[in-house]
Write an enzyme that holds these catalytic residues in place. Structure first.
Site, short mmCIF file in Angstrom:
data_model
loop_
_atom_site.label_atom_id
_atom_site.label_comp_id
_atom_site.label_asym_id
_atom_site.label_seq_id
_atom_site.Cartn_x
_atom_site.Cartn_y
_atom_site.Cartn_z
N SER A 115 20.95 1.62 40.73
CA SER A 115 21.30 1.57 39.30
C SER A 115 20.68 2.75 38.56
O SER A 115 21.07 3.04 37.43
CB SER A 115 20.82 0.25 38.68
OG SER A 115 19.46 0.02 38.98
N ASP A 127 16.81 1.02 47.44
CA ASP A 127 18.24 0.79 47.63
C ASP A 127 18.85 1.89 48.48
O ASP A 127 18.62 3.08 48.23
CB ASP A 127 18.93 0.84 46.25
CG ASP A 127 19.78 -0.40 45.98
OD1 ASP A 127 20.04 -1.16 46.93
OD2 ASP A 127 20.15 -0.59 44.82
N GLU A 135 24.18 -11.49 43.15
CA GLU A 135 24.48 -10.91 41.83
C GLU A 135 25.78 -11.49 41.28
O GLU A 135 26.82 -11.49 41.95
CB GLU A 135 24.59 -9.37 41.94
CG GLU A 135 24.93 -8.74 40.58
CD GLU A 135 24.63 -7.26 40.48
OE1 GLU A 135 24.11 -6.67 41.44
OE2 GLU A 135 24.95 -6.68 39.42
O1 KIV Z 1 20.61 -1.18 41.80
C1 KIV Z 1 20.16 -2.21 41.26
O2 KIV Z 1 19.45 -2.15 40.25
C2 KIV Z 1 20.49 -3.49 41.86
C3 KIV Z 1 20.10 -4.71 41.10
C4 KIV Z 1 20.98 -4.88 39.94
C5 KIV Z 1 20.05 -5.90 41.97
O3 KIV Z 1 21.07 -3.53 42.89
#
Ligand code: KIV
Length: 281
Positions: free
Chosen positions: A45, A83, A182
């Site tokens: 994100s 991520d 989510e």
């Molecule tokens: O990238 C992110 O912030 C996420 C969250 C919204 C779970 O994957």
């Protein structure tokens, strides 16, 4: 308390909820850790919150590593989950392991997160076998925004609910240590949480999950654009910041800043010497 994968499983067993927050920089991560948050998600994100893209797809492995390393340098207790960006694990199991390995070596978090259910279980299995904990992410997975046709609630209807539960069980079976749900209807999220031994971390998935995650700019009220319905605003930091920036502009324009107490008066030369410099040049 050091937040580890084993601790998270224990927390679920004892009914203690896990607080996870996104974070992308050193200064904020220090504050997040001081507040006792269990896990920081360096989410992709950041493509939207830090880099201004309209979705997460342009985020690169180098972007994720740079931000993850900054957060990791701030944390000693908080688990840092990184991520995996779009197309860093979907292409092959080999790519998934190699890229997760690079993130661990250079990003210095303790786990990676990737999106998808049954479709990515081979990747989850191989990354976990390589000694890297994996947080899975199902439901509204933002990297698939173009398949969903927007950021929409998932798991609606009987067939979709069954598929989501099967996905959750599949990622657990593959070795994930937790799973983000989510934008999932709350009763379904509660059922999935009951069926899994690993913790579920909800975002827009109701109170029946084993933990929650939010994007920190959303919960601090820093977002001037859209705020999702599931966000609770814990502060109006955006307004506080704008007011402070505005006061600074006014002070600079009026000459009120800097005042004598903001200057290094003691190290100034004598008035006589400055007068001599003035005359010489
Ligand atoms: O990238 C992110 O912030 C996420 C969250 C919204 C779970 O994957």
């Amino acid at each position: 308390m050091k937040n580890t994968v084993a601790e998270f499983i224990k927390m679920k067993g004892e009914g203690r909820r896990i607080a996870e927050l996104t974070c992308y920089d050193y200064t904020t991560a220090k504050l997040v850790e001081r507040a006792g948050v269990n896990a920081i998600l360096v989410g992709d994100s950041l493509g939207m919150t830090m880099l201004g893209y309209s979705d997460t797809l342009p985020v690169t492995l180098d972007d994720m590593i740079r931000y993850s390393a900054a957060v990791a340098r701030a944390c000693s207790e908080t688990m840092v989950i990184m991520d995996m960006p779009f197309m860093s694990y979907q292409t092959s199991v080999y790519d998934a392991v190699a890229n997760a390995g690079r993130m661990m070596k250079e990003g210095r978090g303790q786990a990676v997160k990737l999106e998808g259910g049954a479709a990515v279980t081979e990747q989850i299995c191989a990354i976990t076998d390589a000694g890297i904990p994996v947080q899975a992410h199902i439901g509204m997975t933002p990297q698939s925004v173009n398949v969903f046709g927007g950021f929409k609630v998932q798991g609606k209807g009987e067939a979709a609910a069954r598929r989501l539960l099967e996905d959750a069980l599949a990622v657990q079976e593959a070795g994930a240590f937790s799973v983000v749900l989510e934008c999932v209807p709350p009763k379904l999220a509660a059922l999935i949480s009951k069926k899994l031994a690993i913790p579920t971390i909800g975002i827009g998935a109701g109170a029946g999950c084993d933990g929650q995650v939010l994007v920190y700019q959303d919960m601090l009220g820093m977002n001037t654009d859209f705020t999702p319905k599931f966000v609770k605003k814990y502060a109006a930091v955006g307004e506080t910041m704008t007011a402070a920036f505005r006061a600074y502009v006014e002070d600079v324009q009026s000459g009120a800043f800097p005042a004598p107490e903001h200057s290094f008066a003691k190290s100034d030369c004598s008035d006589e010497y400055l007068a001599a410099l003035d005359a010489e040049f």
